[in-house]
Design a protein around this motif. Structure first.
Motif, PDB file in Angstrom:
ATOM      1  N   ARG B  29       0.841  -1.218   0.000  1.00  0.00           N
ATOM      2  CA  ARG B  29       0.000   0.000   0.000  1.00  0.00           C
ATOM      3  C   ARG B  29       0.867   1.255   0.000  1.00  0.00           C
ATOM      4  O   ARG B  29       0.590   2.220  -0.691  1.00  0.00           O
ATOM      5  CB  ARG B  29      -0.924   0.022   1.227  1.00  0.00           C
ATOM      6  CG  ARG B  29      -2.047  -0.999   1.258  1.00  0.00           C
ATOM      7  CD  ARG B  29      -2.967  -0.870   0.078  1.00  0.00           C
ATOM      8  NE  ARG B  29      -2.549  -1.749  -0.989  1.00  0.00           N
ATOM      9  CZ  ARG B  29      -2.639  -1.484  -2.269  1.00  0.00           C
ATOM     10  NH1 ARG B  29      -3.147  -0.357  -2.687  1.00  0.00           N
ATOM     11  NH2 ARG B  29      -2.215  -2.335  -3.170  1.00  0.00           N
ATOM     12  N   GLU B  32       2.187   1.678  -3.500  1.00  0.00           N
ATOM     13  CA  GLU B  32       1.204   2.146  -4.477  1.00  0.00           C
ATOM     14  C   GLU B  32       1.018   3.664  -4.358  1.00  0.00           C
ATOM     15  O   GLU B  32       1.041   4.390  -5.354  1.00  0.00           O
ATOM     16  CB  GLU B  32      -0.122   1.429  -4.202  1.00  0.00           C
ATOM     17  CG  GLU B  32      -0.975   1.226  -5.441  1.00  0.00           C
ATOM     18  CD  GLU B  32      -0.361   0.247  -6.426  1.00  0.00           C
ATOM     19  OE1 GLU B  32      -0.076  -0.896  -6.013  1.00  0.00           O
ATOM     20  OE2 GLU B  32      -0.154   0.623  -7.596  1.00  0.00           O
ATOM     21  N   ALA B  35       4.024   5.536  -5.545  1.00  0.00           N
ATOM     22  CA  ALA B  35       4.063   5.575  -7.006  1.00  0.00           C
ATOM     23  C   ALA B  35       3.132   6.663  -7.527  1.00  0.00           C
ATOM     24  O   ALA B  35       3.505   7.458  -8.387  1.00  0.00           O
ATOM     25  CB  ALA B  35       3.658   4.219  -7.575  1.00  0.00           C
ATOM     26  N   ILE B  36       1.947   6.715  -6.973  1.00  0.00           N
ATOM     27  CA  ILE B  36       0.961   7.698  -7.435  1.00  0.00           C
ATOM     28  C   ILE B  36       1.451   9.124  -7.161  1.00  0.00           C
ATOM     29  O   ILE B  36       1.252  10.030  -7.957  1.00  0.00           O
ATOM     30  CB  ILE B  36      -0.413   7.433  -6.772  1.00  0.00           C
ATOM     31  CG1 ILE B  36      -0.967   6.093  -7.272  1.00  0.00           C
ATOM     32  CG2 ILE B  36      -1.395   8.559  -7.050  1.00  0.00           C
ATOM     33  CD1 ILE B  36      -2.137   5.563  -6.483  1.00  0.00           C
ATOM     34  N   LEU B 229      10.847  11.559 -13.982  1.00  0.00           N
ATOM     35  CA  LEU B 229      10.892  10.358 -14.825  1.00  0.00           C
ATOM     36  C   LEU B 229      10.525  10.726 -16.258  1.00  0.00           C
ATOM     37  O   LEU B 229       9.862  11.730 -16.492  1.00  0.00           O
ATOM     38  CB  LEU B 229       9.893   9.327 -14.290  1.00  0.00           C
ATOM     39  CG  LEU B 229      10.152   8.822 -12.869  1.00  0.00           C
ATOM     40  CD1 LEU B 229       8.972   8.005 -12.368  1.00  0.00           C
ATOM     41  CD2 LEU B 229      11.421   7.996 -12.811  1.00  0.00           C
ATOM     42  N   GLY B 232       5.189   9.649 -19.746  1.00  0.00           N
ATOM     43  CA  GLY B 232       4.481   8.438 -20.141  1.00  0.00           C
ATOM     44  C   GLY B 232       3.507   8.018 -19.059  1.00  0.00           C
ATOM     45  O   GLY B 232       3.407   8.672 -18.016  1.00  0.00           O
ATOM     46  N   THR B 233       2.794   6.944 -19.330  1.00  0.00           N
ATOM     47  CA  THR B 233       1.899   6.403 -18.323  1.00  0.00           C
ATOM     48  C   THR B 233       2.629   5.310 -17.568  1.00  0.00           C
ATOM     49  O   THR B 233       3.278   4.454 -18.169  1.00  0.00           O
ATOM     50  CB  THR B 233       0.638   5.830 -18.991  1.00  0.00           C
ATOM     51  OG1 THR B 233       0.065   6.847 -19.803  1.00  0.00           O
ATOM     52  CG2 THR B 233      -0.373   5.391 -17.956  1.00  0.00           C
ATOM     53  N   TYR B 234       2.519   5.363 -16.257  1.00  0.00           N
ATOM     54  CA  TYR B 234       3.271   4.454 -15.410  1.00  0.00           C
ATOM     55  C   TYR B 234       2.351   3.582 -14.565  1.00  0.00           C
ATOM     56  O   TYR B 234       1.206   3.934 -14.297  1.00  0.00           O
ATOM     57  CB  TYR B 234       4.157   5.250 -14.437  1.00  0.00           C
ATOM     58  CG  TYR B 234       5.415   5.779 -15.067  1.00  0.00           C
ATOM     59  CD1 TYR B 234       6.645   5.189 -14.798  1.00  0.00           C
ATOM     60  CD2 TYR B 234       5.375   6.866 -15.937  1.00  0.00           C
ATOM     61  CE1 TYR B 234       7.808   5.666 -15.365  1.00  0.00           C
ATOM     62  CE2 TYR B 234       6.537   7.353 -16.520  1.00  0.00           C
ATOM     63  CZ  TYR B 234       7.760   6.748 -16.229  1.00  0.00           C
ATOM     64  OH  TYR B 234       8.905   7.207 -16.794  1.00  0.00           O
ATOM     65  N   ARG B 235       2.909   2.468 -14.158  1.00  0.00           N
ATOM     66  CA  ARG B 235       2.281   1.673 -13.112  1.00  0.00           C
ATOM     67  C   ARG B 235       3.397   1.032 -12.312  1.00  0.00           C
ATOM     68  O   ARG B 235       4.559   1.015 -12.736  1.00  0.00           O
ATOM     69  CB  ARG B 235       1.358   0.611 -13.709  1.00  0.00           C
ATOM     70  CG  ARG B 235       2.105  -0.442 -14.511  1.00  0.00           C
ATOM     71  CD  ARG B 235       1.166  -1.435 -15.153  1.00  0.00           C
ATOM     72  NE  ARG B 235       0.651  -2.373 -14.162  1.00  0.00           N
ATOM     73  CZ  ARG B 235      -0.092  -3.430 -14.481  1.00  0.00           C
ATOM     74  NH1 ARG B 235      -0.414  -3.653 -15.741  1.00  0.00           N
ATOM     75  NH2 ARG B 235      -0.517  -4.259 -13.560  1.00  0.00           N
ATOM     76  N   ASN B 236       3.025   0.520 -11.174  1.00  0.00           N
ATOM     77  CA  ASN B 236       4.019  -0.170 -10.385  1.00  0.00           C
ATOM     78  C   ASN B 236       4.127  -1.603 -10.918  1.00  0.00           C
ATOM     79  O   ASN B 236       3.124  -2.214 -11.262  1.00  0.00           O
ATOM     80  CB  ASN B 236       3.581  -0.163  -8.927  1.00  0.00           C
ATOM     81  CG  ASN B 236       4.684  -0.598  -8.017  1.00  0.00           C
ATOM     82  OD1 ASN B 236       5.839  -0.215  -8.201  1.00  0.00           O
ATOM     83  ND2 ASN B 236       4.358  -1.412  -7.043  1.00  0.00           N
ATOM     84  N   LEU B 245       3.590 -10.980 -18.250  1.00  0.00           N
ATOM     85  CA  LEU B 245       3.106 -10.077 -19.302  1.00  0.00           C
ATOM     86  C   LEU B 245       3.986 -10.148 -20.545  1.00  0.00           C
ATOM     87  O   LEU B 245       3.493 -10.095 -21.677  1.00  0.00           O
ATOM     88  CB  LEU B 245       3.051  -8.641 -18.773  1.00  0.00           C
ATOM     89  CG  LEU B 245       1.891  -8.326 -17.812  1.00  0.00           C
ATOM     90  CD1 LEU B 245       2.142  -7.025 -17.062  1.00  0.00           C
ATOM     91  CD2 LEU B 245       0.558  -8.255 -18.556  1.00  0.00           C
ATOM     92  N   PRO B 413       8.435   1.667 -10.395  1.00  0.00           N
ATOM     93  CA  PRO B 413       7.522   2.328 -11.332  1.00  0.00           C
ATOM     94  C   PRO B 413       7.936   1.934 -12.738  1.00  0.00           C
ATOM     95  O   PRO B 413       9.126   1.873 -13.038  1.00  0.00           O
ATOM     96  CB  PRO B 413       7.778   3.819 -11.106  1.00  0.00           C
ATOM     97  CG  PRO B 413       8.550   3.917  -9.854  1.00  0.00           C
ATOM     98  CD  PRO B 413       9.297   2.643  -9.700  1.00  0.00           C
ATOM     99  N   TRP B 414       6.963   1.657 -13.540  1.00  0.00           N
ATOM    100  CA  TRP B 414       7.264   1.066 -14.853  1.00  0.00           C
ATOM    101  C   TRP B 414       6.492   1.813 -15.916  1.00  0.00           C
ATOM    102  O   TRP B 414       5.270   1.928 -15.852  1.00  0.00           O
ATOM    103  CB  TRP B 414       6.847  -0.395 -14.803  1.00  0.00           C
ATOM    104  CG  TRP B 414       7.263  -1.231 -15.957  1.00  0.00           C
ATOM    105  CD1 TRP B 414       8.522  -1.515 -16.352  1.00  0.00           C
ATOM    106  CD2 TRP B 414       6.385  -1.964 -16.833  1.00  0.00           C
ATOM    107  NE1 TRP B 414       8.499  -2.376 -17.424  1.00  0.00           N
ATOM    108  CE2 TRP B 414       7.202  -2.668 -17.741  1.00  0.00           C
ATOM    109  CE3 TRP B 414       5.006  -2.098 -16.934  1.00  0.00           C
ATOM    110  CZ2 TRP B 414       6.681  -3.483 -18.739  1.00  0.00           C
ATOM    111  CZ3 TRP B 414       4.494  -2.913 -17.930  1.00  0.00           C
ATOM    112  CH2 TRP B 414       5.320  -3.597 -18.817  1.00  0.00           C
ATOM    113  N   ILE B 416       4.636   2.099 -19.031  1.00  0.00           N
ATOM    114  CA  ILE B 416       3.912   1.065 -19.774  1.00  0.00           C
ATOM    115  C   ILE B 416       4.303   1.112 -21.244  1.00  0.00           C
ATOM    116  O   ILE B 416       4.179   2.150 -21.893  1.00  0.00           O
ATOM    117  CB  ILE B 416       2.390   1.255 -19.617  1.00  0.00           C
ATOM    118  CG1 ILE B 416       2.024   1.130 -18.135  1.00  0.00           C
ATOM    119  CG2 ILE B 416       1.626   0.254 -20.463  1.00  0.00           C
ATOM    120  CD1 ILE B 416       0.571   1.472 -17.824  1.00  0.00           C
TER     121      ILE B 416
END
Ligand SMILES: Cc1ncc(C[n+]2csc(CCOP(=O)(O)OP(=O)(O)O)c2C)c(N)n1
Ligand code: SF4
Ligand SMILES: [Mg+2]
Lengths: 335, 613
Positions: B29, B32, B35-36, B229, B232-236, B245, B413-414, B416
């Protein structure tokens, strides 16, 4: 996949161009010839047959069949064949294995492939010996067997393949003999038609390292020592002179001159309890050796269930693309 | 209250508690939200092998570390600035790793006589002054706090006690000025329909935050600004999800359905779990009876035209060896993933290690070369898995992908990727005879030496594969001595040809200097961080990271020549080091620490400095 304008093929079409290299007189020849002969009669395209084997004399089999084939590694043929069948359930997949390959090193896979009811046709050439490695005792060799590895006689007890298969929840269990050509072909047809995993134990003579192992069932006295199982028919043998009576779970051989047919046990391929009883007659000192279909029931196969699950998932979740998955979850934008 | 904000570049915090305390979830948590908020971050979950070690025992301590930063970072950090210790055992296990002067947030309610004894404390460290000189201690009666916060909710005291991890999370959110809304939304989704649980945890979370606000114990709060960074669009992203994936992306791009056959093993099982949820992508997952059956089914599926994959860890690879050899000799495309863990034998199942490199390179009978690629970061597992599939299909060969426990469970953080921009994967099944009389299963492509792929069901191309040595083109069994020698060479040459597909090696820093830090696999981050630090301090040190270990990149020899020294840090006793020494006849040195944990950047910095002295 069956019965669609299949060109009429002959035994020749199923023979590969490779020279067969079993010892002269080996029972494997008869099994090969019978297989090549019966396959064209199945009414299926040749390219849909796949033979997968492990290691052993018997496992050389795929090289001689002009079908798709895979000679894999010792004991693992059922697992390789599982991959083939799941990958393309429309294929007719045959596993050729030996008593060592299938029951010793590959015992685990043998058990699980039957448990899953993977729609494979398993032909186990049981010569009660390790042929390829020149004659050590196998898991089906009788206790006391003298081999190079057991000069004082083996102290291992043998296992009983049909009992093992039944215990593993097999849905089709049969036994036949290399020399019983017609019967062999009949069992293969039954196996082919069985929608689910099938196991055929084939008594196969290794004339080099274990000659005459099945003499009792192929020689002059064979009718006294063997009972050919026929579904829904009373169990009589020895040319109708003897029958089998069941008292409780105990089977006894009776003289048909003194007993009437309706006292005699009737075979029911779908009765698991009966199948276990019959399987136990294997190498019994008094009871005849059961040959034929011991057990056969219908049950959905693993490969079919796999197809169903994928289809269901597609229906429920719909099709999507990887990009959607990548974009899913908590995302944030860096600008 | 007169609280002040201090802006810092980065922070490292570690949550530690009993396995039942929910530390992984708490860390997740915090990650997350971090990251946000837009920080760069890197995480290191560290959990015990026992599912339920006795509560309060040292063996049962589970921890989660996260480093977050306003800069680009590569590691989960060395020593934490803040340690959250939910019980005495957690304190005992982790207290020596905190930086001097660091902050300890302690749940004093768990410091009962029984727990203290269980953790091996003779006296209470909170009372005997043993910690005071070194750390800032923030003792909190968390159980009491959550009990008060949850008053009126119909729930057993035991269940209410379980919300204390959210209390601790609230405290840290306060300390580092993070919003609560993402966690609140997550609770609502996760416990949908269980209103009492949602309410209790939400209250505990807020109580923790408010406690931070009202207590005098915190006078300074910290701000870690957004990291700069790339847009782009990121996600963890964690490594095992990224691997899964990557496989699925390769399936889509190649047009081949994915077949996965494997047997559960830590830390690889999550790949099976994840793929099993993707049936609607046509993914077939087969949980086999053992690893041998797993890889054997993969061999069968590869023969039948699937993108066939298995994942396991070291002990599983040991079992798969023979079938891998079959894959090599029959030249079938498949990907074998080893999420490495501590060995030998059962070793350290939940800890990380890089000690299966030799196994990957040499762990088969006979000359059985196959390509080996290693992922560098959790997010890179995606690209490494994709590339592994691509090479397997292009060259018709098994490929081993090495990741490890740290990459598998760690996250970052990745950005996408766009699937359309991934390199295409072309697959062409043979449809027709490739010679006048017959189909030749081993007639090769001149450039790649790859063979055609005719799958069962194709009319007219019936052929037999097997593990016995084969003659060129026809694939017929051959015992001819010269043929065998030729085949052995050919199989090696085919792997060597993959060099043509390997991107040039990037050098971080100058292409010459006093020291080259040479890394592979999961030590990438520590090495990069260390070299950044060393360069900032003016040292002539560069970093090169190797992705393909078999074959090695063409340009590596050249690169090595540019440096006076080469240091190879790895979590084993020098497996890559020996390869480098023997391939390039260079006096490279190793930095080898096999502790089940990543090698820290600071250790690498120190080692380099010592060597350059
Ligand atoms: C891993 C491995 N162990 C041992 C062998 C040696 N081996 C080859 S065949 C065989 C026994 C074969 O016996 P069986 O399955 O009964 O086949 P048969 O030759 O009798 O037809 C053995 C032990 C091998 N090829 N691979
Ligand atoms: S050794 Fe026995 S089983 Fe093998 S080929 Fe010769 S006769 Fe047949
Ligand atoms: Mg045998």
């Amino acid at each position: 996949m069956t019965d669609v304008q299949v060109p009429l093929l002959t035994k020749k079409d199923y023979e590969s161009d490779q020279a067969v290299r079993w010892c002269p007189g080996c029972g494997d020849y008869a099994i090969l010839a019978q297989t090549q002969k019966i396959m064209p009669t199945f009414g299926r395209k040749k390219e849909e047959f796949v033979f997968v084997s492990g290691i052993g004399c018997s496992s050389r089999f795929p090289y001689y069949m002009n079908t798709y084939g895979f000679h894999t590694i010792h004991g693992r043929a059922p697992a390789v064949a599982t991959g083939v069948k799941i990958a393309n359930p429309d294929l007719s997949v045959w596993v050729v294995t030996g008593d060592g390959d299938g029951l010793s090193i590959g015992g685990n896979h043998f058990m699980h492939v039957l448990r899953r009811n993977m729609d494979l046709n398993i032909l186990m050439f049981n010569n009660r010996i390790y042929g390829l490695t020149k004659g050590q005792y196998s898991p089906t060799s009788e206790q006391g067997k003298k081999t190079k590895a057991s000069p004082f006689g083996s102290i291992d007890y043998p296992l009983n393949p049909p009992s093992l298969a039944l215990g593993a929840q097999a849905t089709f269990v049969a036994r036949t003999i290399d020399r019983w050509q017609k019967h062999l072909a009949e069992m293969m047809l039954r196996s082919y038609k069985h929608d689910g995993g099938s196991f055929i134990e084939i008594y196969q003579n290794c004339n080099i390292f274990n000659d005459h192992a099945f003499e009792e069932y192929t020689g002059v006295d064979k009718f006294d020592n063997v009972i050919e199982l026929k579904n829904n028919e009373p169990m009589i043998f020895a040319k109708g002179t003897k029958g089998i009576k069941l008292e409780g779970s105990k089977a006894t051989v009776v003289d048909m001159e003194k007993h009437s047919l309706d006292e005699i046990l009737v075979h029911d391929e779908s009765d698991l309890n009966l199948a276990h009883i019959i399987a136990n007659w294997t190498t019994h000192p008094v009871l005849p050796e059961p040959i034929g279909v011991i057990y056969s029931i219908d049950k959905p196969s693993y490969n079919q269930e796999m197809v169903n699950q994928v289809e269901m998932a597609k229906k429920i979740k719909g099709t999507s693309c990887v990009q959607d998955l990548l974009n899913a979850g908590d995302t944030w934008v860096v600008s | 209250m007169g609280k002040t904000f201090k802006t810092i570049d980065e922070a490292v915090i570690r949550f530690a508690g009993d396995s039942g305390d929910g530390m992984q979830l708490t860390g997740g948590r915090f990650t997350e939200t971090t990251a946000i908020v837009g920080n760069d971050l890197s995480t290191l979950p560290d959990f015990p092998a026992e599912i339920r070690a006795p509560a309060g025992s040292l063996a049962g301590v589970s921890a989660f570390q996260i480093k977050f930063s306003s800069k680009d970072i590569h590691t989960p950090g060395d020593k934490p600035d803040v340690l959250v210790a939910m019980n005495p055992a957690a304190l005992k296990v982790h207290r020596n790793e905190l930086i001097p002067g660091g902050t300890m947030i302690i749940n004093t309610d768990a410091f009962t006589k029984k727990n203290l004894k269980f953790a091996g404390f003779e006296s209470n460290p909170l009372e005997d002054g043993s910690l005071d000189d070194y750390f800032t201690i923030i003792p909190i009666e968390m159980n009491k706090m959550v009990t008060a916060a949850c008053e009126g909710i119909e729930m057993s005291p035991k269940l209410i006690g379980r919300t204390k991890n959210f209390f601790a999370l609230g405290v840290l959110f306060y300390m580092y000025d993070r919003p609560l809304d993402a966690t609140e939304a997550w609770l609502k989704k996760k416990f949908k329909g269980k209103d009492a649980i949602i309410e209790a945890n939400t209250r505990a979370l807020n109580a923790g935050y408010n406690f931070g606000d009202t207590t005098e114990l915190f006078m300074t709060r910290f701000k870690v600004e957004k990291a700069n960074l790339p847009t782009g669009t990121y996600r963890n992203m964690n490594g095992n999800l990224a691997t899964s994936l990557g496989l699925l992306a390769a399936s889509e791009k190649s047009g081949l359905d994915l077949f996965y056959g494997g047997y559960p093993i830590t830390p690889a099982s999550d790949i099976l779990h994840t793929l099993a949820t993707w049936k609607h992508f046509g993914v077939q997952t087969f949980q086999a009876e053992d690893e041998i059956a797993g890889i054997s089914s993969v061999v069968g599926a590869a023969f039948t035209g699937k993108l066939a994959v298995t994942a396991t860890s070291g002990p599983g690879i040991a079992l798969k060896g023979e079938a891998l050899g079959l894959g090599v000799i029959t030249e079938l495309p498949m990907v074998i993933i080893n999420v490495q863990r501590g060995g030998p034998s059962t070793g350290l199942p939940t800890k990380t290690e890089q000690s299966d490199l030799n196994q990957a390179l040499y762990g088969r009978n006979g000359e059985a070369p196959l390509p080996v690629i290693a992922a560098a970061t959790p997010g890179d597992c995606f690209f490494a898995a994709y590339e592994a599939c691509k090479i397997a299909l292009k060259y018709m060969t098994p490929v081993i992908l090495l990741t490890d426990g740290y990459l598998a469970n760690g996250s970052e953080p990745w950005k996408i990727p766009n699937v359309d921009e991934l390199e295409d994967i072309d697959v062409n099944f043979a449809q027709e005879k490739n010679s006048e009389e017959e189909y030749l299963p081993y007639l090769r492509d001149e450039k790649t030496l790859s063979r055609p792929w005719a799958i069962p069901g194709t009319p007219g191309l019936e052929h037999r594969l097997g593990g016995i040595e084969k003659a060129e083109n026809t694939g017929h069994v051959s015992y001819d001595p010269d043929n065998h020698h030729k085949m052995v060479e050919l199989r090696q040459e085919k792997v060597n040809r993959i060099q043509q597909d390997i991107a040039p090696t990037e050098i971080f820093g100058d292409d010459h200097g006093d020291m080259l830090v040479l890394s592979w696999g999961g030590t990438y981050g520590s090495c990069r961080s260390a070299v950044e630090t060393l360069r900032e301090e003016g040292n002539k040190v560069s970093h090169a990271h190797i992705r393909w270990i078999s074959p090695l990149p063409k340009d590596l020899g050249e690169i090595i020549i540019g440096f006076k020294n080469v240091l190879v840090p790895e979590i084993n006793l020098g497996q890559f080091l020996r390869l480098i020494r023997s391939e390039y006849l260079v006096d490279a040195q190793g930095l080898n620490l096999v502790r089940g944990r990543p090698i820290s950047a600071s250790t690498i910095v120190e080692t380099v400095k010592k060597k350059l002295d």
